[in-house]
Design a protein around this motif. Structure first.
Motif, PDB file in Angstrom:
ATOM      1  N   ASP A  99       6.490  -1.354   4.491  1.00 24.45           N
ATOM      2  CA  ASP A  99       6.112  -0.018   4.018  1.00 24.45           C
ATOM      3  C   ASP A  99       5.396   0.737   5.135  1.00 24.45           C
ATOM      4  O   ASP A  99       4.230   0.471   5.410  1.00 24.45           O
ATOM      5  CB  ASP A  99       5.216  -0.136   2.773  1.00 24.45           C
ATOM      6  N   SER A 134       6.349   3.804  -2.092  1.00 24.12           N
ATOM      7  CA  SER A 134       5.461   2.632  -2.182  1.00 24.12           C
ATOM      8  C   SER A 134       5.471   2.023  -3.573  1.00 24.12           C
ATOM      9  O   SER A 134       5.448   0.799  -3.717  1.00 24.12           O
ATOM     10  CB  SER A 134       4.026   3.015  -1.790  1.00 24.12           C
ATOM     11  N   GLU A 154       0.870   9.623   7.594  1.00 22.08           N
ATOM     12  CA  GLU A 154       1.700   9.534   6.401  1.00 22.08           C
ATOM     13  C   GLU A 154       2.410  10.837   6.021  1.00 22.08           C
ATOM     14  O   GLU A 154       3.522  10.817   5.544  1.00 22.08           O
ATOM     15  CB  GLU A 154       0.823   9.021   5.243  1.00 22.08           C
TER      16      GLU A 154
HETATM   17 MG   LIG Z   1       3.719   5.202   0.530  1.00 24.35          MG
END
Ligand SMILES: [Mg+2]
Ligand SMILES: Nc1ncnc2c1ncn2[C@@H]1O[C@H](COP(=O)(O)OP(=O)(O)O)[C@@H](O)[C@H]1O
Length: 341
Positions: free
Chosen positions: A180, A48, A265
């Motif tokens: 993303d 990111s 995530e």
């Molecule tokens: Mg990330």
């Protein structure tokens, strides 16, 4: 032909209570016109931060680009003012994030939000922008777009909202789309539909795409090229075929054998690799992966390996390939430079 995006030695970081940290360190990548580069790696590896740096949005997240170059279609982005970047973000590149809901404003209809972003970047009359918004909704596969345009985000499912977010990103016909973890928050079926949509739109519009994912299945499906990041550095790059056929870096090998967990995530523990991504405050000397590497050699604990060619269009930052690639002394009387490929 020059790639659309070329990143060279990009270093970026944060000032923290415990001192300055480099979240990414001399990252180099490139993406050809119409190509998809998937950036993969465990949570915390710097994916990111890399994408925010490219968008020049890192400043707004408390970070800073420290060194390196980002060239988009011949323009050096690190030299642009934020005012110039607004124009570039509106015309040449756009980004979509993981959480569709937080990207949309709950108090405006989705049609108005798309129209507003059109009017921000293009000289269009209100009625014209509204019509374009409906067309964009249709383009991203939303049924009955005239009705949907009049609805608010909470009236749409997560998958529909992410389609709206994609419509907003595409309103400016970007040459580069950065996504993303765009489907991580969605269930598997919706995820597959959205990935198909992105692929289809990419072909239609001839866009290049930087797709960030921790899911190797997504990378296999979407990528032309893959770059693997670990603890802020790129450890391997290559074509999707090369990386899946013959992953070179021991970390890539571990990733290939890991299974993404259901909890969003985070990757589940890498099956074959013990341990965790190190803290930026305590990066190991030498190769950052050596404490977890099943093939670590003495050299790995002190010398950071540079990127080395390991096959056709495949590179890995790993001393396993050092002697072969560079023909260093120590390579046992080999005059066959191809040995690693
Ligand atoms: Mg990330
Ligand atoms: N605002 C911030 N301040 C300090 N450190 C940060 C900040 N944002 C990210 N980091 C650190 O930078 C590293 C890379 O983070 P990130 O790029 O978000 O990883 P990824 O996207 O690969 O999961 C992590 O160690 C993270 O803790």
């Amino acid at each position: 032909m020059e790639p659309l995006l070329t990143i060279k030695d990009l270093t970026a970081g944060f000032a923290t209570d415990n001192g300055a940290v480099k979240a990414i360190d001399r990252v180099s990548l490139s993406i050809g016109k119409g190509q998809t580069l998937c950036l993969v790696g465990e949570s915390g590896s710097g994916k990111s931060v890399t994408s925010l740096a490219i968008m020049r949005l890192l400043e707004f997240a408390g970070g800073r680009i420290l060194e390196g170059s980002i060239r988009l279609a011949g323009n050096e982005l690190t030299d642009q003012t934020q005012r110039q970047m607004i124009r570039i973000r509106g015309n040449q590149m756009a980004m979509i994030f993981q959480e569709p809901m937080s990207a949309l404003n709950p108090v405006f209809t989705v049609g108005d939000q798309i129209a507003e972003s059109i009017r921000l970047h293009q000289r269009k009359r209100k009625s014209e922008a509204k019509q374009m918004a409906v067309d964009l909704l249709r383009m991203v596969g939303i049924p009955d777009p005239e009705t949907r345009a009049r609805q608010y985000p909470h009236e749409l499912s997560g998958g529909m909202c992410q389609r709206v977010v994609i419509a907003i990103a595409l309103a400016c016909r970007p040459e580069l789309l950065i996504a993303d973890e765009p489907t991580t928050a969605l269930d598997v079926t919706v995820q597959a539909q959205l990935l198909d949509l992105l692929q289809q739109l990419q072909r239609e519009l001839g866009m290049s795409m930087l797709l960030i994912t921790h899911d190797m299945g997504v990378a296999a499906r979407m990528a032309d090229q893959i770059a693997v990041m670990y603890a802020g550095v790129v450890v391997e790059t290559g074509s999707v075929e090369a990386l899946f056929d013959q992953p070179a870096h021991p970390y890539t090998v571990g990733l290939m054998q890991s299974v993404p967990s259901m909890e969003g995530e985070r990757l589940s523990e890498l099956r074959t690799i013990q341990g965790h991504v190190p803290s930026l405050h305590a990066l190991p000397a030498g190769c950052r992966f050596h404490p977890r590497c099943p093939h670590a050699m003495p050299r790995c604990t002190s010398e950071a390996p540079p990127m080395m060619t390991v096959g056709t269009l495949q590179q890995a930052a790993c001393w396993l390939y050092g002697d072969v690639a560079a023909g260093f002394a120590g390579a046992p009387d080999s005059d066959n430079g191809e040995a690693g490929g």
